[in-house]
Write an enzyme that holds these catalytic residues in place. Sequence first.
Site, short mmCIF file in Angstrom:
data_model
loop_
_atom_site.label_atom_id
_atom_site.label_comp_id
_atom_site.label_asym_id
_atom_site.label_seq_id
_atom_site.Cartn_x
_atom_site.Cartn_y
_atom_site.Cartn_z
N ASN A 111 32.76 8.61 45.06
CA ASN A 111 31.98 9.85 44.92
C ASN A 111 31.32 10.27 46.23
O ASN A 111 31.37 11.44 46.61
CB ASN A 111 30.93 9.69 43.82
CG ASN A 111 31.58 9.46 42.46
OD1 ASN A 111 32.80 9.60 42.33
ND2 ASN A 111 30.78 9.08 41.47
N THR A 156 34.56 60.34 57.18
CA THR A 156 33.78 59.87 56.04
C THR A 156 34.52 60.44 54.84
O THR A 156 35.06 61.55 54.92
CB THR A 156 32.32 60.38 56.06
OG1 THR A 156 32.32 61.81 56.06
CG2 THR A 156 31.58 59.89 57.30
N HIS A 157 34.57 59.69 53.76
CA HIS A 157 35.37 60.09 52.58
C HIS A 157 36.85 60.31 52.94
O HIS A 157 37.54 61.06 52.27
CB HIS A 157 34.83 61.36 51.91
CG HIS A 157 33.35 61.39 51.78
ND1 HIS A 157 32.69 60.92 50.66
CD2 HIS A 157 32.38 61.82 52.63
CE1 HIS A 157 31.37 61.08 50.83
NE2 HIS A 157 31.16 61.61 52.02
N SER A 278 63.65 47.68 57.08
CA SER A 278 64.06 47.74 55.69
C SER A 278 65.56 47.50 55.63
O SER A 278 66.29 47.91 56.53
CB SER A 278 63.74 49.12 55.12
OG SER A 278 64.60 49.42 54.04
N LYS A 284 62.90 52.59 59.02
CA LYS A 284 61.59 52.01 58.70
C LYS A 284 61.09 50.99 59.71
O LYS A 284 61.85 50.22 60.27
CB LYS A 284 61.66 51.35 57.33
CG LYS A 284 61.93 52.33 56.24
CD LYS A 284 60.67 52.89 55.65
CE LYS A 284 60.29 52.01 54.49
NZ LYS A 284 59.16 52.45 53.77
N ASN A 286 58.00 48.61 59.03
CA ASN A 286 56.96 48.33 58.05
C ASN A 286 55.87 47.41 58.60
O ASN A 286 56.16 46.44 59.30
CB ASN A 286 57.58 47.69 56.80
CG ASN A 286 58.48 48.67 56.06
OD1 ASN A 286 58.22 49.88 56.08
ND2 ASN A 286 59.52 48.16 55.43
N1 ARG Z 1 39.89 12.19 43.79
C1 ARG Z 1 38.52 12.28 43.42
C2 ARG Z 1 37.98 13.68 43.75
O1 ARG Z 1 38.59 14.34 44.49
C3 ARG Z 1 37.70 11.28 44.15
C4 ARG Z 1 36.45 10.89 43.46
C5 ARG Z 1 36.76 10.12 42.23
N2 ARG Z 1 35.59 9.51 41.70
C6 ARG Z 1 35.62 8.98 40.49
N3 ARG Z 1 34.53 8.45 40.09
N4 ARG Z 1 36.68 9.04 39.74
O2 ARG Z 1 36.99 14.11 43.25
#
Ligand code: ARG
Length: 454
Positions: A111, A156-157, A278, A284, A286
């Site tokens: 994480n 403008t516009h 084209s 053309k 493009n």
């Molecule tokens: N591949 C996961 C992601 O991109 C990594 C983190 C995964 N963490 C977990 N607790 N499964 O978020």
Amino acid sequence: MANTMWGGRFDLSPAQIMEEINASIGFDKRLWRQDILASKAHAAMLAATGIISADEEKAISGGLDTIANEIETGDFNFSRELEDIHLNIENRLKELIGPTAGKLHTARSRNDQVATDFRLYVRDQIDEIDGGLAALQYALAQQAAAHAATVMPGFTHLQTAQPVTFGHHCLAYVEMLSRDRGRFADARARLNESPLGSAALAGTGFPIDREMTAQALRFDRPTANSLDAVSDRDFALETLAAATIAAMHLSRLAEEIVNWASAQFSFAKLSDRFSTGSSIMPQKRNPDAAELIRAKTGRIAGAFHSLLMVMKGLPLAYAKDMQEDKEPVFDALVSLKLGIAAMTGMVGDMEPNKKAMKKAAGQGFSTATDLADWLVREAGLPFRDAHHVTGRIVALAEEKGKPLAKLELSDLQAIDPKITQDVYSVLSVAASVKSRKSYGGTAPSNVRREAGAG
Ligand code: ARG
């Protein structure tokens, strides 16, 4: 057989479809450099704090270098079974150096690992984008310097309003891109905190040194709250918001280029290098690159919304939903960089058609405001009266099918006797732009100064 990385309490391996929905290696392999960099910083810190030995750190770091080399040369075997880049690398490290590899994950979780890798990645991308935007600003400023006095109609516009200079028009985009760069710089400054050491969500009991890893990874400081650190994706959202606004700016310029390149406008010619033909209509040329830049705004803005929707209902802290953060960010930033580079090439090569622009600038009674201003300045009329008199003169010109500058003095004097020969000096488009010397105005002298051309 259960998963070797986390399957201690499992008897069976995941269903095929579970593996398929769960795996992110197909796209997060892009984070391999950041993952290795962060792992090396983490290992060095674990050794410095005595959590692992110096020899263990050496083995880990050497193994990580080998892996980097393998990935670089295409010799690395990415496995979907191993889910993501983090487990793929760790697993290979175990193959290379044995059980010591398992020590790398001390005081760390995927994480905080992924949060760190992703911040590093986004930070690198911001730096690249900033360089790209600077190059585009330079290309626009070059055009501005070359065309400080090239007159074109200002709209403008999309109705002819007043003459402006092509250089001034280019510099308008330079301003927008400056703000874009500012937004990316703001996002970069806020994202530059290290989540590493937040572990799964609560921090760790190991005596880690978060300052050390933060410094090694060139973050300004460690993040202050572990729950926030592993579940925050603001940094990606903010970057996508900046990308969306920048893409919108590119899209407006692209739209103008598409118009300019048309036979009807003929304001500019794109080089062969940035035009396509084209297969059926031989005449053309493009402006496909401009059209694609305009279109990419859709997917970039879509990426912002996509991630916003992923995040909006998530309770703290990490949830697997957050794995869906990567593809939109990768796609949006790659698209933006490509768009910036293509726009830079197109702008650099573009040849404004001075004659067509000057002619168009004179159409639609574009110097009517100059006439009204002359009546205020030279004849002492209040602006509202001058506006009214000018309106009558425009109606006359329209009736006679002539531009303002071609009306007889006697005709003008029949509408207002205070008008003298001198009025003709303000009716040309060149005189009009030359007079707009107010700060930020379109006068060639201003444009030259702003474009850095003296
Ligand atoms: N591949 C996961 C992601 O991109 C990594 C983190 C995964 N963490 C977990 N607790 N499964 O978020």
